[in-house]
Design a protein around this motif. Structure first.
Motif, mmCIF file in Angstrom:
data_model
loop_
_atom_site.group_PDB
_atom_site.id
_atom_site.type_symbol
_atom_site.label_atom_id
_atom_site.label_comp_id
_atom_site.label_asym_id
_atom_site.label_seq_id
_atom_site.Cartn_x
_atom_site.Cartn_y
_atom_site.Cartn_z
ATOM 1 N N PHE A 22 30.120 47.219 40.481
ATOM 2 C CA PHE A 22 30.625 46.379 39.243
ATOM 3 C C PHE A 22 29.315 45.955 38.182
ATOM 4 C CE2 PHE A 22 33.741 45.742 42.425
ATOM 5 C CZ PHE A 22 34.785 46.026 41.843
ATOM 6 N N LYS A 23 29.693 45.962 37.138
ATOM 7 C CA LYS A 23 28.738 45.815 36.093
ATOM 8 C C LYS A 23 28.351 44.461 35.962
ATOM 9 C CE LYS A 23 28.971 45.988 31.732
ATOM 10 N NZ LYS A 23 29.430 46.393 30.356
ATOM 11 N N SER A 24 29.208 43.546 36.251
ATOM 12 C CA SER A 24 29.005 42.204 36.292
ATOM 13 C C SER A 24 29.955 41.329 36.817
ATOM 14 C CB SER A 24 28.776 41.676 34.939
ATOM 15 O OG SER A 24 30.229 41.575 34.123
ATOM 16 N N LYS A 25 29.945 40.018 37.008
ATOM 17 C CA LYS A 25 30.987 39.225 37.706
ATOM 18 C C LYS A 25 32.165 39.389 37.015
ATOM 19 C CE LYS A 25 31.891 34.617 39.244
ATOM 20 N NZ LYS A 25 31.270 33.351 39.689
ATOM 21 N N ASN A 26 31.980 39.326 35.506
ATOM 22 C CA ASN A 26 33.195 39.314 34.529
ATOM 23 C C ASN A 26 34.035 40.578 35.073
ATOM 24 O OD1 ASN A 26 33.738 37.216 32.897
ATOM 25 N ND2 ASN A 26 31.784 37.886 31.612
ATOM 26 N N ASP A 27 33.132 41.674 35.269
ATOM 27 C CA ASP A 27 33.997 43.063 35.739
ATOM 28 C C ASP A 27 34.927 42.898 37.097
ATOM 29 O OD1 ASP A 27 33.254 44.918 33.650
ATOM 30 O OD2 ASP A 27 32.917 46.146 35.457
ATOM 31 N N VAL A 28 34.190 42.212 37.703
ATOM 32 C CA VAL A 28 34.906 42.107 38.990
ATOM 33 C C VAL A 28 36.315 41.086 38.915
ATOM 34 C CG1 VAL A 28 34.747 40.923 41.304
ATOM 35 C CG2 VAL A 28 32.844 41.832 40.403
ATOM 36 N N LEU A 29 36.066 40.131 38.059
ATOM 37 C CA LEU A 29 37.255 39.184 37.653
ATOM 38 C C LEU A 29 38.441 40.080 36.877
ATOM 39 C CD1 LEU A 29 35.368 35.996 37.130
ATOM 40 C CD2 LEU A 29 36.914 36.318 38.919
ATOM 41 N N ASP A 30 37.889 40.652 36.009
ATOM 42 C CA ASP A 30 38.804 41.571 35.204
ATOM 43 C C ASP A 30 39.575 42.341 36.258
ATOM 44 O OD1 ASP A 30 37.946 40.255 32.873
ATOM 45 O OD2 ASP A 30 36.807 41.898 32.335
ATOM 46 N N ALA A 31 38.745 43.230 36.927
ATOM 47 C CA ALA A 31 39.301 44.240 37.802
ATOM 48 C C ALA A 31 40.594 43.560 38.746
ATOM 49 C CB ALA A 31 38.402 44.860 38.693
ATOM 50 N N THR A 32 40.019 42.344 39.493
ATOM 51 C CA THR A 32 41.070 41.480 40.271
ATOM 52 C C THR A 32 42.095 41.389 39.361
ATOM 53 O OG1 THR A 32 39.130 40.608 41.110
ATOM 54 C CG2 THR A 32 41.046 39.439 41.756
ATOM 55 N N LEU A 33 42.029 40.673 38.163
ATOM 56 C CA LEU A 33 43.121 40.298 37.226
ATOM 57 C C LEU A 33 44.066 41.434 37.161
ATOM 58 C CD1 LEU A 33 43.578 37.555 36.602
ATOM 59 C CD2 LEU A 33 42.640 37.924 34.277
ATOM 60 N N ASP A 34 43.471 42.893 36.791
ATOM 61 C CA ASP A 34 44.361 43.654 36.663
ATOM 62 C C ASP A 34 45.314 43.949 38.123
ATOM 63 O OD1 ASP A 34 43.459 44.217 34.383
ATOM 64 O OD2 ASP A 34 42.280 45.805 34.798
ATOM 65 N N LEU A 35 44.382 44.047 39.014
ATOM 66 C CA LEU A 35 45.083 44.098 40.441
ATOM 67 C C LEU A 35 46.426 43.063 40.675
ATOM 68 C CD1 LEU A 35 44.342 46.215 42.375
ATOM 69 C CD2 LEU A 35 43.589 44.566 43.747
#
Lengths: 178, 178
Positions: free
Chosen positions: B29-42
């Motif tokens: 992941f590019k950043s923590k934001n990326d992680v959270l965004d991905a999680t949210l999509d899920l």
DNA sequence: CTACAATGTGAATAGAGATTCACATCACAG
DNA sequence: CTGTGATGTGAATCTCTATTCACATTGTAG
């Protein structure tokens, strides 16, 4: 505690609000925990004040609930940080003894609502089939999702209106048929 | 973003869970934001899957709602971090474009519930007097306060049992009288 | 007036977490 | 075999907050 500085909850932000510099806060509170604890106490008091208030105003259970709903919404509308402190802050902390304070406040508040429901059931104005605790939680459920939408839309959602509509729905479910 | 490291949401904790070292996360992941965004999509996907699922199983609106309630609770029970991510994380962020993602997911989900209610009203099985949106929010209200108590008591509260009791209460309010 | 307690301030410290980076491994296409 | 891209690692850096501290200022009891 370099942790969780959601901006509104940072010492710096608090200081700014009060017209102080961060270090100034420490003349009045021992630590950030102290601040949060004090805030939580305050919130607890306000919630129970509301309960006392409605009990003074009327003795009809349903009416008490309706008034409590109204007061609760006013309380949150004015002090918008309440959900902030009560929810996001401590619910998820894993341990933290403040989680206990929050739990006590919330279960206490729900307990008061339960008592109101129970009294209504005894007096015959409320249906006896449903568990008072379930009813109390559902009562909170009138407000909570609405508050979340309200927060997410930056206040664009009409809390008061919703609460009135939702109250009618709720009333249908709890009142005995006449 | 030195902010808000409620332990469960820290990169370090994530890494530990996955059996990596913090820096290793950045290979994926590019950043923590990326992680959270991905999680949210899920999370969003899972919620809508549930909606699709109940629509496939039955065409009776009330039954759809009951099933959705069940599925929702199972979803949250298994992925206990969902309320975490959806609520405490972004609701209170002030700006943050993730707040928008959360809003879209939540209003979308509520919108689906509204549609179910509307269909039920048209078919005559659900009362026509109440606003579908209000009903949808109340539906969420069956779960939300319960989840909070559940979280606060570290799982000691019986979510499933409550949902069943609350469903009966809710049903009373929305079904047309036979 | 004056000493003392309360209150406020800016600079310095400390710790947590995110992020970067140069360096191993490892899988595998050629 | 061999080189290349993907993946993992530890150390180092950066930033953000909480917290401390030595130093004004002020209000006030005596």
């Amino acid at each position: 505690m370099g942790t969780c500085g959601v901006d509104a909850l940072s010492i710096a932000a608090l200081a700014r609000q009060v017209g102080l510099v961060p270090s100034g806060i420490y003349r009045h509170f021992k630590s950030k925990n102290d601040v949060l604890d004090a805030t939580l106490d305050l919130i607890g008091e306000k919630l129970f004040e509301n309960v006392k208030l409605v009990q003074k105003k009327t003795s009809d259970s349903a009416e008490q609930l309706r008034m409590l709903l109204k007061l609760h919404i006013k309380l949150i509308s004015v002090n918008r940080a309440i959900p902030h402190i009560v929810f996001s802050e401590s619910i998820y902390s894993g341990s933290s003894y403040r989680k206990n304070s929050v739990r006590n406040i919330i279960t206490g508040y729900i307990g008061e609502i339960e008592k109101i429901v129970l009294k209504g059931q005894k007096s015959g104005s409320l249906r006896k089939e449903v568990d008072p605790k379930t009813t109390a939680l559902m009562f909170m459920g009138i407000i909570l999702p609405a508050v979340i939408v309200w927060k997410l839309t930056d206040g664009a959602f009409d809390l008061v209106r919703h609460s009135e509509d939702a109250w009618l729905l709720f009333k249908t479910a709890i009142l005995t048929d006449q």
